[in-house]
Design an enzyme around this catalytic site. Structure first.
Site, mmCIF file in Angstrom:
data_model
loop_
_atom_site.group_PDB
_atom_site.id
_atom_site.type_symbol
_atom_site.label_atom_id
_atom_site.label_comp_id
_atom_site.label_asym_id
_atom_site.label_seq_id
_atom_site.Cartn_x
_atom_site.Cartn_y
_atom_site.Cartn_z
ATOM 1 N N SER A 108 0.849 -1.197 0.000
ATOM 2 C CA SER A 108 0.000 0.000 0.000
ATOM 3 C C SER A 108 0.876 1.234 0.000
ATOM 4 O O SER A 108 2.019 1.208 0.492
ATOM 5 C CB SER A 108 -0.906 0.007 1.235
ATOM 6 O OG SER A 108 -1.538 1.279 1.380
ATOM 7 N N TYR A 134 -0.557 -0.575 10.816
ATOM 8 C CA TYR A 134 -0.849 -0.866 9.402
ATOM 9 C C TYR A 134 0.314 -0.436 8.515
ATOM 10 O O TYR A 134 0.746 -1.180 7.626
ATOM 11 C CB TYR A 134 -2.133 -0.152 8.985
ATOM 12 C CG TYR A 134 -2.542 -0.433 7.558
ATOM 13 C CD1 TYR A 134 -2.940 -1.711 7.166
ATOM 14 C CD2 TYR A 134 -2.542 0.576 6.597
ATOM 15 C CE1 TYR A 134 -3.315 -1.985 5.862
ATOM 16 C CE2 TYR A 134 -2.927 0.326 5.293
ATOM 17 C CZ TYR A 134 -3.309 -0.959 4.922
ATOM 18 O OH TYR A 134 -3.678 -1.217 3.623
#
Length: 255
Positions: A108, A134
């Site tokens: 990501s 994350y």
């Protein structure tokens, strides 16, 4: 198709069979939050499949509370990195015997600003925040791919990582509870600017099937083009430390 939820997985498989006319779509159970489940799945694949030409590491959890897996690992690092790390390494013999083959790991753009703290991967000593966890896991995806590419030089197995874009899926289900304001914004017309799941899959497909990418093994892609990741994603020393620590945590030899 390796799925945690077999009911939803079979429904998706049936849609693929119906829309493509290809009846050879198999669904098997895999929970990346469980080392036992990963080992069981890989054992079945190695025994029953003649080839593994492409492995797409696409599972993930985003910005959840500080949950622990059955193995005692922090959930986001466990699912997003350690699960894929073990899965990939256990399937490497079949990938090598199927060469030329490819490994694609979905990261990501959130890796930017991430910090992989090899001494405290599970936030035991530092404060846990869903976003920082994350980011760490997504940076780990890129460092894993970078180091794996070096280890696989000359094997005929190429590996790539990518940012798929911001996609309308259920991945952001935990954002609303962790960050109410951000969750509200995502519920507004901004949703219309997100990619559809079909659009979001295109870079993964590109990395899986485009001829001539072998020379770019270890690279990071977005929107079907090679992109430059954040400087912290090029830290070979941290990549090696993460590899060694990951081997220790999942019970693999470093060799």
């Amino acid at each position: 198709m390796a799925c945690r939820d077999l009911v939803r997985g079979e429904a998706a498989a049936e849609e693929i069979r119906r829309s493509t006319g290809n009846g050879n779509v198999v669904v098997r159970h895999l929970d990346l939050a469980s080392l036992f489940s990963i080992r069981t799945f890989c054992s079945e694949v190695l025994q029953t499949e003649e080839r593994v030409d492409v492995l797409v590491n696409n599972a993930g959890v985003m910005m959840c509370p500080k949950w622990l897996t059955e193995d005692g690992f922090e959930m986001q690092l466990a699912v997003n990195h350690l699960g894929h790390f073990l899965l990939t390494n256990l399937l490497l013999p079949k990938l090598k015997s199927s060469a030329p083959s490819r490994i694609i790991t979905v990261s990501s753009i959130a890796h930017k600003g991430g910090v992989v703290d090899v001494e405290d991967l599970f936030f035991s000593r530092r404060s846990y925040t869903p976003l920082q966890s994350y980011r760490q896991s997504k940076l780990a995806n890129i460092l894993f791919t970078r180091h794996l590419a070096k280890r696989l030089t000359g094997s005929g197995v190429s590996c790539f990582c990518l940012h798929p874009g911001v996609i309308r899926t259920e991945l952001g289900r935990h954002v609303h509870s962790s960050f109410p304001l951000l969750g509200a914004l995502l519920s507004l017309p901004a949703l219309l600017l997100m990619k559809t799941p079909h659009e979001g899959s295109q870079t993964s497909v590109y990395c899986a099937v485009t001829p001539g990418l072998e020379s770019k093994s270890g690279a990071y892609f977005s929107d079907c083009a090679e992109k430059n990741p954040a400087p912290e994603a090029k830290d070979d020393e941290t990549a090696l430390k993460l590899w060694n620590e990951s081997c220790k945590l999942v019970g693999l030899s470093r060799d």
